[in-house]
Design an enzyme around this catalytic site. Structure first.
Site, PDB file in Angstrom:
ATOM      1  N   HIS A 112       0.749  -1.337   0.052  1.00  0.00           N
ATOM      2  CA  HIS A 112      -0.037   0.077  -0.124  1.00  0.00           C
ATOM      3  C   HIS A 112       0.845   1.108  -0.047  1.00  0.00           C
ATOM      4  O   HIS A 112       0.373   2.375  -0.044  1.00  0.00           O
ATOM      5  CB  HIS A 112      -0.861   0.031   1.194  1.00  0.00           C
ATOM      6  CG  HIS A 112      -2.221   0.805   1.093  1.00  0.00           C
ATOM      7  ND1 HIS A 112      -2.379   1.584   0.263  1.00  0.00           N
ATOM      8  CD2 HIS A 112      -3.193   1.266   2.084  1.00  0.00           C
ATOM      9  CE1 HIS A 112      -3.390   2.406   0.266  1.00  0.00           C
ATOM     10  NE2 HIS A 112      -3.776   2.237   1.549  1.00  0.00           N
ATOM     11  N   TYR A 146     -12.756   7.072  10.227  1.00  0.00           N
ATOM     12  CA  TYR A 146     -11.867   7.622   9.171  1.00  0.00           C
ATOM     13  C   TYR A 146     -12.373   7.053   7.964  1.00  0.00           C
ATOM     14  O   TYR A 146     -12.581   5.737   7.837  1.00  0.00           O
ATOM     15  CB  TYR A 146     -10.515   7.068   9.417  1.00  0.00           C
ATOM     16  CG  TYR A 146      -9.468   7.506   7.975  1.00  0.00           C
ATOM     17  CD1 TYR A 146      -8.775   8.532   7.651  1.00  0.00           C
ATOM     18  CD2 TYR A 146      -9.146   6.238   7.108  1.00  0.00           C
ATOM     19  CE1 TYR A 146      -8.115   8.729   6.466  1.00  0.00           C
ATOM     20  CE2 TYR A 146      -8.361   6.418   5.781  1.00  0.00           C
ATOM     21  CZ  TYR A 146      -7.882   7.739   5.690  1.00  0.00           C
ATOM     22  OH  TYR A 146      -7.162   7.906   4.799  1.00  0.00           O
ATOM     23  N   THR A 202      -4.869  10.571  -1.035  1.00  0.00           N
ATOM     24  CA  THR A 202      -6.121  10.716  -0.237  1.00  0.00           C
ATOM     25  C   THR A 202      -6.220  12.028   0.774  1.00  0.00           C
ATOM     26  O   THR A 202      -5.208  12.569   1.070  1.00  0.00           O
ATOM     27  CB  THR A 202      -6.450   9.407   0.397  1.00  0.00           C
ATOM     28  OG1 THR A 202      -5.667   9.484   1.582  1.00  0.00           O
ATOM     29  CG2 THR A 202      -6.609   8.364  -0.381  1.00  0.00           C
TER      30      THR A 202
END
Length: 742
Positions: free
Chosen positions: A335, A476, A489
């Protein structure tokens, strides 16, 4: 800091092939740095629903002090910093992932689970793997040759830089942190089976597939037969992939030891530079939850104290395509350099290609998605025809034969693998992943009642959590900011004053209309917040960048004070921040907002069945969800925090709120004198004389459930379960293995 391995820019990654659509990238604006006053207003609003009045008053005082003292200078420093970079957050955000010291398993790497293969006869493990590999190679070809259509959202162009970090990429642990290594010319893949590694070239110099499907299937069959010579109870002792699950510092030390042997070093290079890793498992997950666990961290299974689960058949520092023995397939991805939206585009395109190939099997005139043509020198394609384009090229010798990576397992390496597997097994036992495939309704029904689907689901999380725990916690949700150059993001903080008012109303004796009105208000606030965050107008990323700049300045000041070029002891990790860090970042409010008890992400696409990731805090949930037209899918992960109960509560909430919406709609649209009450049978339709069944009657299963939601009727439970179950039934290193004729 741990720098990204060169090449580090997209222009460099594109290299001489000119893959980068420069015109597309140039039209993207830079991520804005909002005015400091606006950022602090958003920050206070994000905390309002999470703090008591006294706590909030203290944070307000800290913010006022920050605006008067440290804030303006630090904000200007960020503005100056941003003016010299493509994105002010990119370096800091990537570093936040690469500096992660714990295992990446169950904390960083997310997963996607694909829907079944659209061609019914191609659902077996090896056929599924071959299809996914070939479609992935088509995506790589189009990306590298510049013909992959750029991303856009409702006509707005999106940044494409992350795609060049998806393939041929590895996360490399070092003593000072991790770095990302990218090989833009990678042509081979690695296949894992029973913890063993195999590899072969699969692209030519023009990025065209170098094997036919039959040849690829032959390679996979040969790998399967060779790997299965190793009994399951002997796999764990040499499953070197489990080292990638260790804490990063420990893994860095083991890598250094491995590289001391020249043969092992060459094997590592093959692994690091591979386009991606294909994991062929020897187990068949029976349920959706088992499938999620398998894709997230592999399975834990002991036989006479020996690990024989699929957890030994993974390598987490790279993009992994995982195919179970029953053909169920998924993706587990590293990620650090890529976000879910990027991987989702890749997965969606691959699945679309499979659908188009199915259509082509029916109608040969049908087109496919990717522009890649089979290489004229491809294994299994036969000799290039005279006059064909391939005859005009210099002939290539492409080694597509499968080869096994042979590791020299020293006593130290054997012990490292043994202890890594034990620690990984502990991690798996300390966590759980549970799936909920809710097939009662989906986006169509939600929008029919005038709600944003994502906001509707986010409020469901708030209501379900409050009903179980009696409080709200920091939540979140990522908002994509790829409409900006090198965008990643922004954090949507779902707890707002409106959401708090809604959950309190919903858990009270308020009337149905009051509850739904509160829900509409909360959803509207969430939708507006989402839009603002997508425009880069949030608070988390800006504040984090300012925090990093203050940390950086503090280290410089400490180094200057010491006069020895090194860091002072106060700069080492400790519970207390260095004194040079502004009070805003030491205030409890900043830690409260950053402690994401509910970490959620919406990654919807018809190609996906499920999506998930691990919890980011010990006392929280990680929730991946997909909102489809007529159903919704959830995967919740936690460290055994009654995960199933949370999802049961969530499902019951969806049923309850649906009933309220339908009853209110029915009341609002009731025409007078169309019914009368018969004391024997109840309400009767005046036109037909037949009893009227309440619209929500079949869902009123509120006798024995959780809180005010209730549970589903046993018949409904069985029907839903039946629906779910019906869905799935140098010298090249390595030793060549015998191929298999198909």
């Amino acid at each position: 800091m741990s720098p990204l391995a060169k090449p580090s820019t997209i222009e460099q990654l594109a290299g001489e092939h000119g893959q980068l659509n420069e015109q597309h990238q140039r039209q993207l604006p830079h991520l804005p740095v909002p005015p400091l006053e606006d950022t602090m207003k958003r920050y206070l609003r994000a905390l309002e629903g999470l703090q008591s009045p006294a706590e909030h008053a203290k944070t307000q005082a800290v913010v006022k002090d920050f605006l008067a003292k440290d804030g303006p200078a630090l904000h200007q420093k960020l503005v100056d910093y941003a003016s010299t970079r493509d994105s002010f957050i990119e370096e800091w955000w990537t570093e936040s992932y690469l500096s992660h010291a714990d295992s990446v398993v169950l904390s960083l790497n997310p997963f996607f689970i694909l829907e079944d293969d659209p061609t019914p006869t191609r659902g077996s493990q090896l056929m599924r793997a071959a299809s996914l590999i070939l479609a992935s190679l088509g995506f790589v070809h189009d990306l590298r040759t510049g013909v992959l259509p750029p991303d856009n959202f409702r006509g707005i162009p999106l940044d494409m830089s992350q795609y060049y970090k998806l393939f041929g990429t590895a996360r490399i642990p070092t003593k000072t942190g991790c770095k990302m290594q990218v090989d833009p010319d990678s042509r081979h893949i690695v296949v894992m089976r029973r913890g063993q590694f195999y590899w072969f070239d699969c692209l030519d110099s023009h990025h065209r597939p170098a094997l036919t499907e039959r040849a690829l299937l032959s390679n996979l069959t040969a790998i399967l037969q060779d790997a299965d010579k190793t009994p399951p109870n002997q796999v764990a002792q040499s499953a070197l992939g489990v080292l990638s699950t260790e804490r990063r510092g420990i893994w860095a030390g083991h890598r250094s030891g491995i590289e001391k042997n020249e043969g092992n070093k060459m094997c590592l290079e093959v692994l690091d530079k591979a386009l991606f890793v294909v994991c062929l498992d020897d187990s068949e997950p029976a349920t959706a939850s088992e499938l999620c666990s398998n894709m997230l961290c592999g399975t834990y299974k002991l036989e006479k104290g020996i690990q024989v689960g699929t957890c030994t058949n993974r390598y987490y520092d790279k993009l992994q395509i995982i195919v179970a023995a029953n053909g169920a397939a998924g993706i587990n991805f590293e990620h650090s350099a890529v976000d879910g939206h990027t991987v989702l585009r890749y997965v969606a395109d691959v699945y679309t290609e499979l659908i188009l190939r199915f259509a082509k099997s029916i109608n040969s005139q049908s087109s496919t998605l990717f522009k890649a043509k089979i290489s004229p020198w491809a294994t299994g394609a036969g000799a290039a025809k005279p006059g064909a384009k391939g005859e005009e090229e210099e002939r290539e010798e492409i080694d597509t034969a499968p080869k096994k990576l042979e590791w020299i397992m020293t006593p130290e390496l054997k012990m490292a693998v043994r202890f890594a597997e034990t620690r990984l097994s502990d991690l798996i036992c300390q966590n759980e992943a549970v799936a909920l495939e809710f097939e009662v309704y989906g986006k169509n029904v939600i929008t029919q009642f005038g709600f944003s689907p994502d906001a509707f689901v986010q409020m469901a999380y708030q209501a379900a959590y409050f009903s179980l725990y009696g409080r709200t916690e920091s939540t979140y949700e990522p908002a994509m900011t790829k409409s900006f150059l090198h965008g990643r993001t922004e954090a949507i903080r779902s707890v707002t004053p409106e959401s708090v008012a809604f959950v309190k109303s919903f858990c009270s004796e308020a009337s149905p209309k009051e509850k739904i009105d509160a829900l509409r208000t909360a959803c509207k606030a969430h939708t507006e917040l989402t839009k603002a965050c997508s425009k880069g107008l949030g608070q988390d990323r800006v504040l984090y960048a300012m925090y990093c700049l203050s940390q950086q300045q503090n280290k410089k000041d400490s180094s200057h004070t010491n006069g020895n070029g090194g860091n002072s002891p106060s700069d080492s990790d400790s519970d207390d921040e260095p004194s040079g860090i502004p009070a805003l970042f030491r205030d409890p409010g900043y830690a409260t907002l950053g402690h994401s008890t509910l970490s959620t992400s919406n990654c919807g696409n018809p190609a996906l069945r499920l999506f998930g990731f691990g919890a980011v805090v010990p006392d929280g949930y990680g929730i991946g969800y997909i909102i489809k037209d007529d159903e919704m899918a959830f995967c919740a992960a936690s460290k055994h925090l009654q995960t199933s109960r949370f999802l049961d509560t969530l499902r019951a909430y969806f049923i309850e709120v649906h009933r309220l919406l339908k009853d209110l709609h029915r009341e609002a649209n009731r025409r007078p004198n169309l019914t009368f009450v018969d004391h024997h049978v109840g309400e009767v339709d005046a036109r037909t004389g037949k009893p009227v069944k309440s619209i929500g009657e079949e869902e009123k299963e509120l006798k024995d459930g959780y809180a005010f939601y209730g549970s589903l009727d046993a018949n409904v439970e069985r029907a839903l379960d039946n629906q779910r179950n019906s869905r799935r039934g140098k010298m090249a290193p390595g030793t060549r293995i015998q191929t298999v004729e198909i």
